[in-house]
Design a protein around this motif. Structure first.
Motif, PDB file in Angstrom:
ATOM      1  N   VAL A 192       3.267  16.734  -8.177  1.00  0.00           N
ATOM      2  CA  VAL A 192       2.972  16.089  -6.905  1.00  0.00           C
ATOM      3  C   VAL A 192       2.042  17.006  -6.120  1.00  0.00           C
ATOM      4  O   VAL A 192       2.374  18.159  -5.858  1.00  0.00           O
ATOM      5  N   LEU A 193       0.865  16.498  -5.773  1.00  0.00           N
ATOM      6  CA  LEU A 193      -0.108  17.294  -5.018  1.00  0.00           C
ATOM      7  C   LEU A 193       0.084  17.034  -3.525  1.00  0.00           C
ATOM      8  O   LEU A 193      -0.512  16.129  -2.950  1.00  0.00           O
ATOM      9  N   ASN A 194       0.947  17.826  -2.901  1.00  0.00           N
ATOM     10  CA  ASN A 194       1.219  17.677  -1.468  1.00  0.00           C
ATOM     11  C   ASN A 194       0.148  18.325  -0.603  1.00  0.00           C
ATOM     12  O   ASN A 194       0.030  18.011   0.574  1.00  0.00           O
ATOM     13  N   ASP A 195      -0.614  19.243  -1.158  1.00  0.00           N
ATOM     14  CA  ASP A 195      -1.552  20.035  -0.367  1.00  0.00           C
ATOM     15  C   ASP A 195      -2.958  19.441  -0.309  1.00  0.00           C
ATOM     16  O   ASP A 195      -3.850  20.028   0.293  1.00  0.00           O
ATOM     17  N   TYR A 196      -3.191  18.293  -0.910  1.00  0.00           N
ATOM     18  CA  TYR A 196      -4.532  17.699  -0.909  1.00  0.00           C
ATOM     19  C   TYR A 196      -4.501  16.322  -0.263  1.00  0.00           C
ATOM     20  O   TYR A 196      -3.663  15.483  -0.600  1.00  0.00           O
ATOM     21  N   GLU A 249       6.108  12.148   1.400  1.00  0.00           N
ATOM     22  CA  GLU A 249       4.672  11.928   1.534  1.00  0.00           C
ATOM     23  C   GLU A 249       3.948  12.487   0.319  1.00  0.00           C
ATOM     24  O   GLU A 249       4.036  13.678   0.041  1.00  0.00           O
ATOM     25  N   MET A 250       3.246  11.645  -0.374  1.00  0.00           N
ATOM     26  CA  MET A 250       2.419  12.103  -1.476  1.00  0.00           C
ATOM     27  C   MET A 250       1.268  11.127  -1.636  1.00  0.00           C
ATOM     28  O   MET A 250       1.413   9.943  -1.375  1.00  0.00           O
ATOM     29  N   GLU A 251       0.124  11.666  -2.026  1.00  0.00           N
ATOM     30  CA  GLU A 251      -1.037  10.816  -2.245  1.00  0.00           C
ATOM     31  C   GLU A 251      -1.460  10.809  -3.702  1.00  0.00           C
ATOM     32  O   GLU A 251      -1.942   9.808  -4.196  1.00  0.00           O
ATOM     33  N   TYR A 252      -1.252  11.964  -4.393  1.00  0.00           N
ATOM     34  CA  TYR A 252      -1.710  12.082  -5.766  1.00  0.00           C
ATOM     35  C   TYR A 252      -0.680  12.786  -6.632  1.00  0.00           C
ATOM     36  O   TYR A 252       0.051  13.652  -6.170  1.00  0.00           O
ATOM     37  N   TYR A 253      -0.659  12.371  -7.905  1.00  0.00           N
ATOM     38  CA  TYR A 253       0.058  13.108  -8.949  1.00  0.00           C
ATOM     39  C   TYR A 253      -1.011  13.644  -9.892  1.00  0.00           C
ATOM     40  O   TYR A 253      -2.018  12.980 -10.137  1.00  0.00           O
ATOM     41  N   TYR A 254      -0.739  14.815 -10.439  1.00  0.00           N
ATOM     42  CA  TYR A 254      -1.564  15.317 -11.528  1.00  0.00           C
ATOM     43  C   TYR A 254      -0.715  15.237 -12.781  1.00  0.00           C
ATOM     44  O   TYR A 254       0.438  15.658 -12.792  1.00  0.00           O
ATOM     45  N   LEU A 255      -1.249  14.635 -13.836  1.00  0.00           N
ATOM     46  CA  LEU A 255      -0.544  14.457 -15.104  1.00  0.00           C
ATOM     47  C   LEU A 255      -1.110  15.470 -16.097  1.00  0.00           C
ATOM     48  O   LEU A 255      -2.139  15.210 -16.732  1.00  0.00           O
ATOM     49  N   ILE A 287       0.835  -1.203   0.000  1.00  0.00           N
ATOM     50  CA  ILE A 287       0.000   0.000   0.000  1.00  0.00           C
ATOM     51  C   ILE A 287       0.867   1.249   0.000  1.00  0.00           C
ATOM     52  O   ILE A 287       1.781   1.387   0.804  1.00  0.00           O
ATOM     53  N   GLY A 288       0.556   2.168  -0.913  1.00  0.00           N
ATOM     54  CA  GLY A 288       1.213   3.465  -0.939  1.00  0.00           C
ATOM     55  C   GLY A 288       2.598   3.478  -1.553  1.00  0.00           C
ATOM     56  O   GLY A 288       3.301   4.469  -1.440  1.00  0.00           O
ATOM     57  N   THR A 289       2.996   2.429  -2.211  1.00  0.00           N
ATOM     58  CA  THR A 289       4.301   2.401  -2.856  1.00  0.00           C
ATOM     59  C   THR A 289       4.232   3.213  -4.145  1.00  0.00           C
ATOM     60  O   THR A 289       3.405   2.920  -5.002  1.00  0.00           O
ATOM     61  N   PRO A 290       5.080   4.231  -4.281  1.00  0.00           N
ATOM     62  CA  PRO A 290       5.054   5.024  -5.509  1.00  0.00           C
ATOM     63  C   PRO A 290       5.434   4.168  -6.717  1.00  0.00           C
ATOM     64  O   PRO A 290       6.233   3.239  -6.602  1.00  0.00           O
ATOM     65  N   PRO A 291       4.880   4.466  -7.877  1.00  0.00           N
ATOM     66  CA  PRO A 291       5.235   3.696  -9.078  1.00  0.00           C
ATOM     67  C   PRO A 291       6.667   4.010  -9.491  1.00  0.00           C
ATOM     68  O   PRO A 291       7.220   5.057  -9.139  1.00  0.00           O
ATOM     69  N   ASP A 329      -3.595   8.078  -8.151  1.00  0.00           N
ATOM     70  CA  ASP A 329      -3.717   7.867  -6.709  1.00  0.00           C
ATOM     71  C   ASP A 329      -2.629   6.885  -6.303  1.00  0.00           C
ATOM     72  O   ASP A 329      -2.676   5.703  -6.648  1.00  0.00           O
ATOM     73  N   VAL A 330      -1.636   7.382  -5.573  1.00  0.00           N
ATOM     74  CA  VAL A 330      -0.479   6.554  -5.203  1.00  0.00           C
ATOM     75  C   VAL A 330      -0.903   5.440  -4.254  1.00  0.00           C
ATOM     76  O   VAL A 330      -0.478   4.291  -4.414  1.00  0.00           O
TER      77      VAL A 330
END
Length: 175
Positions: A92-96, A42-48, A29-33, A56-57
């Motif tokens: 990298v969306l760190n603020d959401y 710490e990151m949960e989402y990337y925006y492409l 769980i939560g392993t970055p690609p 969703d990481v």
């Protein structure tokens, strides 16, 4: 006495299998690609921005707008299957922190337009080598010297020489 030993062995196996299952869940769980940008703790989402989609990481899912709604899938939609995830820019969306990063899609699209490139990025792992042609390991050979006509000619000459050798040996053996 036997039942106590069996109960202890069964309890031991149950605890061992539960511990093993817990470890595998925590690891995945939560392993970055591998194509994700390195250097973020710490990151949960990337925006492409190039394809106007999210990743969703934690869930290992792409989120994109299709058929009038936001869709979550493990693969990119058909029109973006050839998109280069290693070469494309990832914001990298760190603020959401939540389940619907697309609630801010209008803001993300305006700020990170198609073709947007911020600071240079490095991926977690290098791009995998694709099967097939590779410049560094060019396995193609120049087979000109194996021309079929020449090969057949040499093959015939060798057989012809062998026949003479056998005849000569046979002749010498009879004398």
């Amino acid at each position: 006495m036997k039942t106590i030993r069996l109960a202890i062995a069964g309890l031991f196996l149950l605890v061992a299998s539960a511990t093993q299952a817990q470890v595998s869940i925590n690891v995945n769980i939560g392993t970055p690609p591998s194509w994700g940008p390195a250097g973020y703790a710490e990151m949960e989402y990337y925006y492409l921005p190039d394809i106007e989609a999210y990743y969703d990481v934690r869930a290992s899912q792409f989120i994109y707008f299709g058929d009038g709604r936001w869709v979550r899938t493990t693969y990119l939609p058909r029109q973006y299957r050839n998109y280069d995830l290693y070469g494309g820019y990832k914001v990298v969306l760190n603020d959401y922190h939540g389940r619907t990063p697309y609630a801010y899609f209008d803001r993300h699209r305006a700020r990170y337009y198609k073709g947007y490139h911020g600071t240079p990025q490095r991926c977690y792992q290098p791009r995998p080598v694709a099967y097939g042609y590779n410049d560094r390991h060019d396995n193609r050979r120049d087979y000109k010297h194996y021309d079929k006509k020449r090969y057949d000619k040499h093959d015939r000459d060798d057989r012809h020489d062998d026949d003479h050798d056998h005849d000569d040996h046979r002749g010498h053996g009879r004398r």
